[in-house]
Scaffold this motif. Structure first.
Motif, PDB file in Angstrom:
ATOM      1  N   HIS A 118       0.613  -5.494   3.199  1.00 25.20           N
ATOM      2  CA  HIS A 118      -0.505  -5.869   2.334  1.00 25.20           C
ATOM      3  C   HIS A 118      -0.034  -5.680   0.903  1.00 25.20           C
ATOM      4  CE1 HIS A 118      -3.633  -4.810   5.679  1.00 25.20           C
ATOM      5  NE2 HIS A 118      -2.780  -5.744   6.022  1.00 25.20           N
ATOM      6  N   THR A 143      -5.965  -7.990  -2.655  1.00 26.20           N
ATOM      7  CA  THR A 143      -4.986  -7.769  -1.590  1.00 26.20           C
ATOM      8  C   THR A 143      -4.667  -9.074  -0.871  1.00 26.20           C
ATOM      9  OG1 THR A 143      -6.038  -5.611  -1.217  1.00 26.20           O
ATOM     10  CG2 THR A 143      -4.451  -6.343   0.434  1.00 26.20           C
ATOM     11  N   LYS A 189      -1.873   7.240   6.763  1.00 30.89           N
ATOM     12  CA  LYS A 189      -2.002   5.803   6.544  1.00 30.89           C
ATOM     13  C   LYS A 189      -3.459   5.336   6.608  1.00 30.89           C
ATOM     14  CE  LYS A 189       0.457   1.591   7.735  1.00 30.89           C
ATOM     15  NZ  LYS A 189       1.316   0.890   8.689  1.00 30.89           N
ATOM     16  N   SER A 190      -4.232   5.943   7.495  1.00 25.25           N
ATOM     17  CA  SER A 190      -5.626   5.517   7.635  1.00 25.25           C
ATOM     18  C   SER A 190      -6.446   5.889   6.391  1.00 25.25           C
ATOM     19  CB  SER A 190      -6.254   6.150   8.874  1.00 25.25           C
ATOM     20  OG  SER A 190      -6.195   7.562   8.774  1.00 25.25           O
ATOM     21  N   SER A 212      -5.414   3.482   3.684  1.00 25.30           N
ATOM     22  CA  SER A 212      -6.009   2.184   3.974  1.00 25.30           C
ATOM     23  C   SER A 212      -7.469   2.153   3.534  1.00 25.30           C
ATOM     24  CB  SER A 212      -5.875   1.932   5.473  1.00 25.30           C
ATOM     25  OG  SER A 212      -6.617   0.825   5.851  1.00 25.30           O
ATOM     26  N   ASN A 213      -8.162   3.260   3.750  1.00 25.79           N
ATOM     27  CA  ASN A 213      -9.560   3.355   3.338  1.00 25.79           C
ATOM     28  C   ASN A 213      -9.697   3.316   1.809  1.00 25.79           C
ATOM     29  OD1 ASN A 213     -12.406   3.779   4.047  1.00 25.79           O
ATOM     30  ND2 ASN A 213     -12.130   5.726   2.952  1.00 25.79           N
ATOM     31  N   LYS A 219      -1.943 -10.667   2.312  1.00 23.17           N
ATOM     32  CA  LYS A 219      -1.057 -10.269   3.396  1.00 23.17           C
ATOM     33  C   LYS A 219       0.245 -11.049   3.255  1.00 23.17           C
ATOM     34  CE  LYS A 219      -1.307  -9.652   8.401  1.00 23.17           C
ATOM     35  NZ  LYS A 219      -0.950  -8.245   8.544  1.00 23.17           N
ATOM     36  N   ARG A 223      -9.337  -0.170   0.682  1.00 23.63           N
ATOM     37  CA  ARG A 223     -10.528  -0.950   1.019  1.00 23.63           C
ATOM     38  C   ARG A 223     -11.637  -0.707  -0.009  1.00 23.63           C
ATOM     39  NH1 ARG A 223     -15.045   0.250   2.952  1.00 23.63           N
ATOM     40  NH2 ARG A 223     -14.405   2.345   3.601  1.00 23.63           N
ATOM     41  N   CYS A 276       0.838  -1.207   0.000  1.00 27.00           N
ATOM     42  CA  CYS A 276       0.000   0.000   0.000  1.00 27.00           C
ATOM     43  C   CYS A 276       0.870   1.253   0.000  1.00 27.00           C
ATOM     44  CB  CYS A 276      -0.910   0.021   1.226  1.00 27.00           C
ATOM     45  SG  CYS A 276      -2.081  -1.335   1.248  1.00 27.00           S
TER      46      CYS A 276
END
Lengths: 104, 104
Positions: free
Chosen positions: B78, B71, B53-54, B57-58, B73, B61, B42
């Motif tokens: 990720h 995605t 980062k949040s 991350s959204n 892990k 998603r 990411c």
């Protein structure tokens, strides 16, 4: 007097166009408008007659403000056309590529 | 254990794809991922390093849940790839037509 907001050609953004078309009803409205040679009233361009008038009106506003359609008032009706020339000048091939898949 | 939600190919919708791409950052993420032959983390796929980062991350998603990226892990990272085959099977030519205009 109703004032319609139409962005200038250069102010039409890719993200705005995609957001406006990211809805099955709005996709069908634009597709319906394109198949019609003349401009259409909001009611005539509605994909189905069950949609409340306020919902429909909101869909047309979203399309208009994103630069996808042009609305004029004629008597008590709002007449709409797709801004094909502007859209094809800004993003050649985009509208066609999206609408091709709109009936799925 | 993190569980990633990936829609099945047939559950990818046009409206969902358009909504996911109706954001300049997400457009740049997908474009970045496509230019990279291997999958990307990411952080590596972020269009600029200033995005929290949040937020990033959204964005990932939203892209994942619309069926645009896959995605997995790997350790603490990720790893992401664009679901090109699925997207081209569902909506031939669409992704290319949109991303062509993504750098404007």
């Amino acid at each position: 007097m109703v004032q319609f907001v139409h962005p200038a050609r250069d102010d039409i953004t890719l993200a705005g166009v995609l957001a406006a078309l990211a809805d099955p009803v709005r996709l069908q409205i634009v597709r319906g408008l394109l198949t019609e040679p003349a401009c259409m009233s909001c009611t005539a361009a509605a994909p189905c007659p069950d949609i409340p008038k306020s919902t429909l009106s909101n869909h047309f506003r979203v399309l208009r403000e994103a630069g996808l359609i042009h609305t004029t008032k004629k008597g008590v009706e709002h007449r709409n056309t797709v801004r094909e020339a502007d859209l094809n000048a800004r993003f050649p091939g985009l509208l066609k590529a999206i609408l091709k898949h709109a009936d799925e």
